[in-house]
Scaffold this motif. Structure first.
Motif, mmCIF file in Angstrom:
data_model
loop_
_atom_site.group_PDB
_atom_site.id
_atom_site.type_symbol
_atom_site.label_atom_id
_atom_site.label_comp_id
_atom_site.label_asym_id
_atom_site.label_seq_id
_atom_site.Cartn_x
_atom_site.Cartn_y
_atom_site.Cartn_z
ATOM 1 N N LYS A 199 -16.566 -33.151 -9.819
ATOM 2 C CA LYS A 199 -17.869 -32.449 -9.427
ATOM 3 C C LYS A 199 -18.755 -33.044 -8.887
ATOM 4 C CE LYS A 199 -18.622 -28.812 -13.028
ATOM 5 N NZ LYS A 199 -19.545 -28.791 -14.015
ATOM 6 N N ASP A 200 -18.982 -34.511 -8.853
ATOM 7 C CA ASP A 200 -19.736 -35.525 -8.263
ATOM 8 C C ASP A 200 -19.111 -35.297 -5.964
ATOM 9 O OD1 ASP A 200 -21.716 -35.725 -9.510
ATOM 10 O OD2 ASP A 200 -21.189 -38.006 -10.261
ATOM 11 N N LEU A 201 -17.750 -35.447 -6.477
ATOM 12 C CA LEU A 201 -17.441 -35.517 -5.007
ATOM 13 C C LEU A 201 -17.817 -34.525 -4.293
ATOM 14 C CD1 LEU A 201 -15.183 -36.995 -3.332
ATOM 15 C CD2 LEU A 201 -13.931 -35.509 -4.170
ATOM 16 N N GLN A 202 -17.222 -33.235 -4.919
ATOM 17 C CA GLN A 202 -17.944 -32.248 -4.133
ATOM 18 C C GLN A 202 -19.036 -31.694 -3.988
ATOM 19 O OE1 GLN A 202 -16.300 -27.897 -6.482
ATOM 20 N NE2 GLN A 202 -16.524 -26.699 -4.817
ATOM 21 N N ALA A 203 -20.050 -32.242 -4.882
ATOM 22 C CA ALA A 203 -21.523 -31.824 -4.323
ATOM 23 C C ALA A 203 -22.003 -32.949 -3.343
ATOM 24 C CB ALA A 203 -22.086 -32.728 -5.657
ATOM 25 N N THR A 204 -21.286 -34.045 -3.493
ATOM 26 C CA THR A 204 -21.653 -35.368 -2.759
ATOM 27 C C THR A 204 -20.975 -34.436 -0.210
ATOM 28 O OG1 THR A 204 -21.870 -37.192 -3.403
ATOM 29 C CG2 THR A 204 -21.166 -37.490 -1.773
ATOM 30 N N ALA A 205 -20.168 -33.761 -1.186
ATOM 31 C CA ALA A 205 -19.297 -33.907 -0.261
ATOM 32 C C ALA A 205 -20.160 -32.193 0.571
ATOM 33 C CB ALA A 205 -17.673 -33.148 0.101
ATOM 34 N N GLU A 206 -20.346 -31.254 -0.118
ATOM 35 C CA GLU A 206 -20.857 -29.921 0.345
ATOM 36 C C GLU A 206 -21.453 -29.977 1.633
ATOM 37 O OE1 GLU A 206 -22.290 -27.580 -2.745
ATOM 38 O OE2 GLU A 206 -21.858 -26.475 -0.744
ATOM 39 N N GLY A 207 -21.131 -29.213 2.824
ATOM 40 C CA GLY A 207 -22.083 -29.778 3.511
ATOM 41 C C GLY A 207 -21.481 -30.374 4.737
ATOM 42 N N ARG A 208 -20.570 -31.145 4.788
ATOM 43 C CA ARG A 208 -19.606 -32.306 5.622
ATOM 44 C C ARG A 208 -18.837 -32.502 5.592
ATOM 45 N NH1 ARG A 208 -23.799 -35.164 1.931
ATOM 46 N NH2 ARG A 208 -26.218 -35.705 2.827
ATOM 47 N N ASP A 209 -17.950 -32.899 6.640
ATOM 48 C CA ASP A 209 -17.082 -32.959 6.945
ATOM 49 C C ASP A 209 -16.587 -35.381 6.569
ATOM 50 O OD1 ASP A 209 -17.671 -33.685 9.304
ATOM 51 O OD2 ASP A 209 -16.929 -32.410 10.523
ATOM 52 N N ARG A 210 -17.521 -35.550 6.818
ATOM 53 C CA ARG A 210 -17.401 -37.374 6.753
ATOM 54 C C ARG A 210 -19.192 -37.441 5.056
ATOM 55 N NH1 ARG A 210 -16.027 -41.849 9.165
ATOM 56 N NH2 ARG A 210 -17.666 -43.292 8.410
ATOM 57 N N ILE A 211 -18.062 -38.577 4.437
ATOM 58 C CA ILE A 211 -18.710 -38.737 3.574
ATOM 59 C C ILE A 211 -19.047 -40.434 3.146
ATOM 60 C CG2 ILE A 211 -19.517 -36.573 1.745
ATOM 61 C CD1 ILE A 211 -17.168 -37.805 -0.119
ATOM 62 N N GLU A 212 -19.992 -40.999 3.252
ATOM 63 C CA GLU A 212 -20.066 -42.587 2.918
ATOM 64 C C GLU A 212 -20.822 -42.208 1.716
ATOM 65 O OE1 GLU A 212 -22.546 -44.437 5.816
ATOM 66 O OE2 GLU A 212 -20.819 -42.890 7.069
ATOM 67 N N ALA A 213 -20.947 -44.083 1.395
ATOM 68 C CA ALA A 213 -22.073 -44.885 -0.062
ATOM 69 C C ALA A 213 -22.997 -43.328 0.178
ATOM 70 C CB ALA A 213 -21.800 -46.215 0.361
ATOM 71 N N ASP A 214 -23.696 -43.766 1.103
ATOM 72 C CA ASP A 214 -25.347 -43.215 1.289
ATOM 73 C C ASP A 214 -24.871 -41.746 0.932
ATOM 74 O OD1 ASP A 214 -25.920 -45.760 2.112
ATOM 75 O OD2 ASP A 214 -26.415 -45.838 3.375
ATOM 76 N N ASP A 215 -24.051 -41.304 1.229
ATOM 77 C CA ASP A 215 -24.323 -39.706 1.081
ATOM 78 C C ASP A 215 -24.392 -39.173 -0.976
ATOM 79 O OD1 ASP A 215 -23.998 -39.135 3.966
ATOM 80 O OD2 ASP A 215 -22.293 -39.330 3.386
ATOM 81 N N TYR A 216 -23.970 -40.450 -2.069
ATOM 82 C CA TYR A 216 -23.842 -40.083 -2.258
ATOM 83 C C TYR A 216 -25.502 -40.454 -3.316
ATOM 84 C CZ TYR A 216 -22.000 -40.993 -7.698
ATOM 85 O OH TYR A 216 -21.775 -40.755 -8.908
ATOM 86 N N VAL A 217 -25.820 -39.621 -4.430
ATOM 87 C CA VAL A 217 -26.889 -39.961 -5.243
ATOM 88 C C VAL A 217 -26.347 -40.561 -6.191
ATOM 89 C CG1 VAL A 217 -29.227 -39.200 -5.402
ATOM 90 C CG2 VAL A 217 -28.221 -38.323 -3.785
ATOM 91 N N SER A 218 -26.282 -41.268 -7.095
ATOM 92 C CA SER A 218 -25.731 -42.253 -8.051
ATOM 93 C C SER A 218 -26.032 -41.666 -9.332
ATOM 94 C CB SER A 218 -25.475 -43.145 -7.760
ATOM 95 O OG SER A 218 -26.984 -43.487 -8.464
ATOM 96 N N GLY A 219 -24.908 -40.405 -9.974
ATOM 97 C CA GLY A 219 -25.791 -40.553 -11.664
ATOM 98 C C GLY A 219 -26.926 -38.918 -11.714
ATOM 99 N N GLU A 220 -27.036 -38.436 -9.504
ATOM 100 C CA GLU A 220 -28.407 -37.606 -9.875
ATOM 101 C C GLU A 220 -27.306 -36.592 -9.854
ATOM 102 O OE1 GLU A 220 -31.696 -38.233 -10.834
ATOM 103 O OE2 GLU A 220 -30.964 -40.754 -11.199
ATOM 104 N N ARG A 221 -26.816 -36.040 -9.859
ATOM 105 C CA ARG A 221 -25.895 -34.930 -9.387
ATOM 106 C C ARG A 221 -26.917 -34.142 -10.253
ATOM 107 N NH1 ARG A 221 -21.070 -35.143 -12.482
ATOM 108 N NH2 ARG A 221 -22.404 -34.335 -14.739
ATOM 109 N N ASP A 222 -27.241 -32.808 -9.054
ATOM 110 C CA ASP A 222 -27.747 -31.279 -9.372
ATOM 111 C C ASP A 222 -29.570 -31.617 -9.163
ATOM 112 O OD1 ASP A 222 -25.155 -30.095 -11.699
ATOM 113 O OD2 ASP A 222 -25.544 -30.430 -9.447
#
Ligand code: ATP
Length: 508
Positions: A199-222
């Motif tokens: 789920k986190d991966l999907q949320a992080t990748a939403e609207g992107r075709d490249r993801i890196e660490a900064d795109d992931y807001v840890s633990g704050e999904r949704d």
């Protein structure tokens, strides 16, 4: 489309981690004809129990019949739906016509209210002429009779090293570029919970075709941006109607929303309005309980009305000023499950025994403080000291700090704590640390006489007490102060009894 559905394993070999459990399940299915016992798959959410059951059925060519235990509480329904499927052994020659009955949430049928249902399931398990899988989070919440009459397999947390390849694989299939860091971060934050990671991966990748660490807001999904505006409307200035409207813009389920409100409400409300507002929260909680029990999500509406319009209406007019709202503490989120309550109580007992305070003080004053001070094990030394002093295991450290039980962080904290305990077996006083906790705990809890404020508010409010609180770390001489601070009032003792009673009745 939901990636957890899209990438649900369709055969057992795609179920990651838990190899032993997987093999045991396969073995059970292969030999079912000879033992004819039902099997219980148990373990924490998101580790693949349901997926494994379906994948196995698929491998065996068994059609499935799904039953949700809490959906069908009465004997009638279970008899009718499962009974037919499970008892009709007529079509079964040579495995032909086998059907697999999968009963979800099997730990939800217990207690007085469900006696009929529990008995129906027990007898079904004994008589079943079809293979039957019961799925549960809490094995020991299930009745003796069920546990004794079934085989059981435990699914454990899916380790980070098993999660990472799943995430990489999904990225490749979705055509998303990724860095190792982002996948590792997501796996680490969701250690144990593969569903959460996907789920986190999907949320992080939403609207992107490249993801890196900064795109992931840890633990704050949704965690929607609008939540703070929403809290302002509910807790400060909105009418009941405005509050309700504002809730439509918040991307949180009532299950999460109630924690946000509960944790932040006492920062703005006081006295009678606070009491009224808790009345509404308590109603909301009842509706949430009904949703969990019946899976009837239309009740969410009533939960939402109570926690939103109700809480807004309970307020005495508008409030000004700015309040530092914070996300719900790990704490209050966890208090809602029985397993978590047991863990919490175990820690409180340790603290009570070692610091000589009541369970209530341990829980309401010391534990929130510990949670703040050792959040995510960032202050490692202190976390080790805590684990050593109170003889905590990984699950307890995880509960307090919010870091995953199986993370290296927590594991290494526990190891070091053990070493420290061995080294200092004699001078167990652990003075340095106890000072810090009790001092701070008292400061944080100094306004906690208010019976209604049982939330984890203290955790948010109790900043480590500035330089004062810090400077007592490592100061052996303050032990006496700490002990004096920790003196119990008779009221506390009485309240502790109450607590224990209500705790017990929770389990009845
Ligand atoms: N071990 C696993 N291997 C592959 N995918 C998994 C695994 N565990 C979970 N998943 C993914 O997470 C989703 C949810 O898993 P599943 O419903 O099987 O978990 P569960 O353990 O039954 O959880 P719950 O107790 O909440 O029902 C699956 O659809 C799948 O995408």
């Amino acid at each position: 489309m939901d990636w957890t559905e899209k990438y649900r394993p369709s055969t057992l070999s795609e179920v990651r981690g838990n190899n032993k459990a997987r093999d045991a399940l396969k073995e059970w299915a292969d030999t079912w004809e000879s033992h004819r016992e039902a099997i219980i798959l148990h373990g924490t959410p998101g580790v693949g129990k349901t997926s494994a059951a379906h994948a196995m059925a698929n491998d065996m060519g068994w059609p499935t019949i799904e039953l949700n235990a809490s959906d069908s509480r009465t004997k009638d329904v279970i008899d009718r739906v499962a009974g037919e499927a499970a008892k009709s052994g007529t079509l079964t020659a040579g495995g032909q016509g086998r059907r697999l009955v999968i009963m979800d949430e099997a730990d939800n049928i217990h207690g007085n209210a469900d006696r009929g249902g529990a008995r129906a399931v027990s007898s079904l398990v004994k008589e079943a002429a079809q293979p039957m899988i019961l799925i549960a989070n809490e094995f020991y919440e299930m009745s003796n009779s069920l546990r004794n009459n079934c085989q059981d397999v435990e699914f454990s947390a899916v380790q980070k090293r098993s999660i990472v390849p799943v995430l990489r694989d999904i990225c490749r299939k979705e055509g998303i570029e990724y860095t190792d860091a982002v996948v590792e971060d997501i796996a680490e934050q969701n250690n144990g919970d593969l569903r959460g990671a996907i789920k986190d991966l999907q949320a992080t990748a939403e609207g992107r075709d490249r993801i890196e660490a900064d795109d992931y807001v840890s633990g704050e999904r949704d965690t929607s941006e609008g939540i703070f505006e929403y809290l302002d409307v509910v807790l400060k200035e909105g009418t009941a109607e405005e509050a309700l409207k504002a809730s439509y813009d918040v991307d949180e389920t009532p299950d999460d929303l109630i924690n946000w409100i509960e944790d932040n409400m006492p920062k703005d409300y006081e006295g009678a309005e606070l009491a009224r507002a808790y009345g509404f929260l308590s109603n909301a909680d009842k509706w949430l309980g009904r949703v969990r029990a019946t899976q009837n999500y239309s009740f969410w509406r009533y939960a939402g009305d109570n926690m939103t319009a109700g809480v807004a209406a309970a307020r005495d007019g508008k409030k000004g000023g700015w309040t530092r709202y914070g996300p719900p503490s790990y704490w209050s989120k966890l208090g809602r499950s029985k397993g978590a309550r047991k863990t919490r109580d175990h820690i409180a007992q340790q603290i009570a025994a070692i610091d000589g305070v009541s369970m209530r003080t341990a829980r309401r004053e010391i534990m929130p403080f510990l949670a703040t001070m050792t959040h995510h094990c960032t202050n490692r030394d202190l976390t080790v000291a805590m684990a050593a002093t109170y003889e905590l295991e990984a699950e307890h450290v995880s509960f307090i700090t919010g870091s995953g039980k199986d993370t290296n962080k927590v594991q290494s904290v526990v190891e070091d704590a053990e070493r420290r305990r061995e080294d200092a077996a004699v001078e167990h006083s652990g003075g340095a640390f106890e000072n810090a906790t009790v001092d701070g705990g008292t400061a944080a809890g100094s306004d906690s006489d208010d019976e209604t404020a049982d939330s984890a508010d203290a955790a948010d409010e109790s900043e480590p007490g500035g330089s004062d609180g810090q400077s007592t770390l490592g100061d052996e001489t303050a032990v006496a102060d700490a002990a004096a601070d920790a003196e119990e009032s008779p009221d506390d003792e009485a309240a502790e009894d109450d607590d224990q009673q209500s705790g017990l009745s929770d389990f009845m």
